[in-house]
Design an enzyme around this catalytic site. Sequence first.
Site, short mmCIF file in Angstrom:
data_model
loop_
_atom_site.label_atom_id
_atom_site.label_comp_id
_atom_site.label_asym_id
_atom_site.label_seq_id
_atom_site.Cartn_x
_atom_site.Cartn_y
_atom_site.Cartn_z
N ARG A 172 0.81 -1.23 0.00
CA ARG A 172 0.00 0.00 0.00
C ARG A 172 0.84 1.28 0.00
NH1 ARG A 172 -3.15 -3.67 -0.71
NH2 ARG A 172 -5.26 -3.78 0.11
N SER A 221 -10.93 -0.23 3.15
CA SER A 221 -10.17 -0.44 4.39
C SER A 221 -9.70 0.90 4.94
CB SER A 221 -8.96 -1.32 4.14
OG SER A 221 -9.35 -2.61 3.76
N GLU A 291 -5.08 3.93 6.04
CA GLU A 291 -4.89 3.72 4.61
C GLU A 291 -5.67 4.78 3.84
OE1 GLU A 291 -5.46 -0.28 2.78
OE2 GLU A 291 -6.77 0.79 1.40
N1 EPU Z 1 -11.74 -10.32 10.47
C1 EPU Z 1 -12.40 -10.36 11.65
N2 EPU Z 1 -13.36 -9.42 11.89
C2 EPU Z 1 -13.67 -8.45 11.00
C3 EPU Z 1 -12.98 -8.41 9.77
C4 EPU Z 1 -12.02 -9.35 9.52
O1 EPU Z 1 -12.14 -11.20 12.50
O2 EPU Z 1 -14.55 -7.62 11.30
C5 EPU Z 1 -10.74 -11.36 10.16
C6 EPU Z 1 -11.21 -12.27 9.01
O3 EPU Z 1 -12.00 -13.31 9.50
C7 EPU Z 1 -9.89 -12.75 8.44
C8 EPU Z 1 -8.92 -11.58 8.70
O4 EPU Z 1 -9.54 -10.76 9.70
O5 EPU Z 1 -9.41 -13.86 9.16
C9 EPU Z 1 -8.64 -10.76 7.45
O6 EPU Z 1 -9.86 -10.20 6.94
P1 EPU Z 1 -10.17 -10.11 5.38
O7 EPU Z 1 -9.98 -11.46 4.77
O8 EPU Z 1 -11.48 -9.44 5.24
O9 EPU Z 1 -9.02 -9.24 4.79
P2 EPU Z 1 -8.45 -7.82 5.24
O10 EPU Z 1 -7.02 -8.03 5.61
O11 EPU Z 1 -9.32 -7.16 6.23
C10 EPU Z 1 -7.53 -7.12 2.90
C11 EPU Z 1 -7.44 -5.78 2.21
C12 EPU Z 1 -8.73 -5.50 1.44
C13 EPU Z 1 -9.01 -6.62 0.46
C14 EPU Z 1 -9.09 -7.94 1.25
C15 EPU Z 1 -9.28 -9.14 0.33
C16 EPU Z 1 -6.00 -4.30 3.55
C17 EPU Z 1 -5.95 -3.21 4.57
N3 EPU Z 1 -7.23 -4.73 3.20
O12 EPU Z 1 -8.54 -6.99 3.88
O13 EPU Z 1 -8.52 -4.30 0.72
O14 EPU Z 1 -10.22 -6.39 -0.24
O15 EPU Z 1 -7.85 -8.13 1.96
O16 EPU Z 1 -8.11 -9.45 -0.32
O17 EPU Z 1 -4.95 -4.74 3.08
C18 EPU Z 1 -8.82 -1.93 0.75
O18 EPU Z 1 -7.58 -1.86 0.66
O19 EPU Z 1 -9.54 -0.91 0.77
C19 EPU Z 1 -9.42 -3.25 0.84
C20 EPU Z 1 -10.72 -3.40 1.01
#
Ligand code: EPU
Length: 303
Positions: A172, A221, A291
């Site tokens: 990022r 995010s 972010e």
């Molecule tokens: N989780 C929770 N509670 C929540 C949300 C998430 O426990 O309320 C847990 C999920 O169960 C999972 C872990 O946290 O085990 C990661 O969550 P998720 O798979 O939703 O991925 P993320 O790391 O939150 C990242 C990117 C997103 C992208 C998704 C899918 C970042 C900051 N975010 O989200 O990007 O869509 O992966 O690849 O890197 C963005 O940058 O705006 C964005 C939406």
Amino acid sequence: MSDPWRRLLAAGQAQAGVELRGLTTYKLGGPAAYFVEANDPSTLAATAEALADSPLPVLILGRGSNLVIADDGFPGVVIRLGRRFAGIETGEVVTAGGAAGLPQVARTATAAARRGVEFMIGIPGTVGGGVRQNAGCFGSEMVDVLETADLFDLGRGETSTVGAGDLAMAYRQTNLAPTQIVLEARFRTDAGDPDEGAARIREITRWRRLHQPGGTLNAGSVFKNPPGDSAGRIIDSLGLKGTAVGGASVSEKHANFFVAMPGTKASEVYLLVAKVRETVKARTGIDLEPEIQFAGRFADRGE
Ligand code: EPU
């Protein structure tokens, strides 16, 4: 000498007092002092000249999907690339204008039997914004496929072509300055089967519908993920879903998305981000880095 900004207004190359809220996914915030929609290089050159004569803060706007504009607006010039910069050409290398939507790049390349950019379907921004931020999802990010990009530097009034390796792309982040506009980017692709690509696109879209609060006012995010962990998981584990400041609240569906009710103020989003950041820091020692981008004046932050 007359004010260069007045000259741009008189020439129809800029507009004054343009409301920005409709140009962002949060749909909040105030107007731009000056707004330039650039559909040709000469408008960009004229804007660069005006900035050299009479410097102002610069904000390059894409789809506004990662952006919070302050309630009293942006006290400078907002530049957005127009349709002329939104073309997509497919071949072994997929070439897309800075204003092209990343989901559109994913669909167009896939339909043309090119594989490797399907992940862009999950990023609701422009090519320019995606390159600037090294946006990503589903295990891929722009750096994995970017070959070269054409930049226009508003500070120098010059166009240049850079390789992905010149941009210091990391999770990022890149080294692009606020005054450097991505005019066009070229992405490496492989030959692929359009049906398989379409299936992958459907899978990503379905996953997002299940896990992210689509259909609400948000900017994706809010925080970057800290090394080895997930901001959403951390915020959720502290019981902060539903935490609110005014009309802004931590999404019940995904804790790293902060959703806004219609009529929410930018200051409320800003205060909610500060509140969650402080709470996470106090309770876990982790300092989450935002972010999303804040533009304009916010309470304790200046411009
Ligand atoms: N989780 C929770 N509670 C929540 C949300 C998430 O426990 O309320 C847990 C999920 O169960 C999972 C872990 O946290 O085990 C990661 O969550 P998720 O798979 O939703 O991925 P993320 O790391 O939150 C990242 C990117 C997103 C992208 C998704 C899918 C970042 C900051 N975010 O989200 O990007 O869509 O992966 O690849 O890197 C963005 O940058 O705006 C964005 C939406």
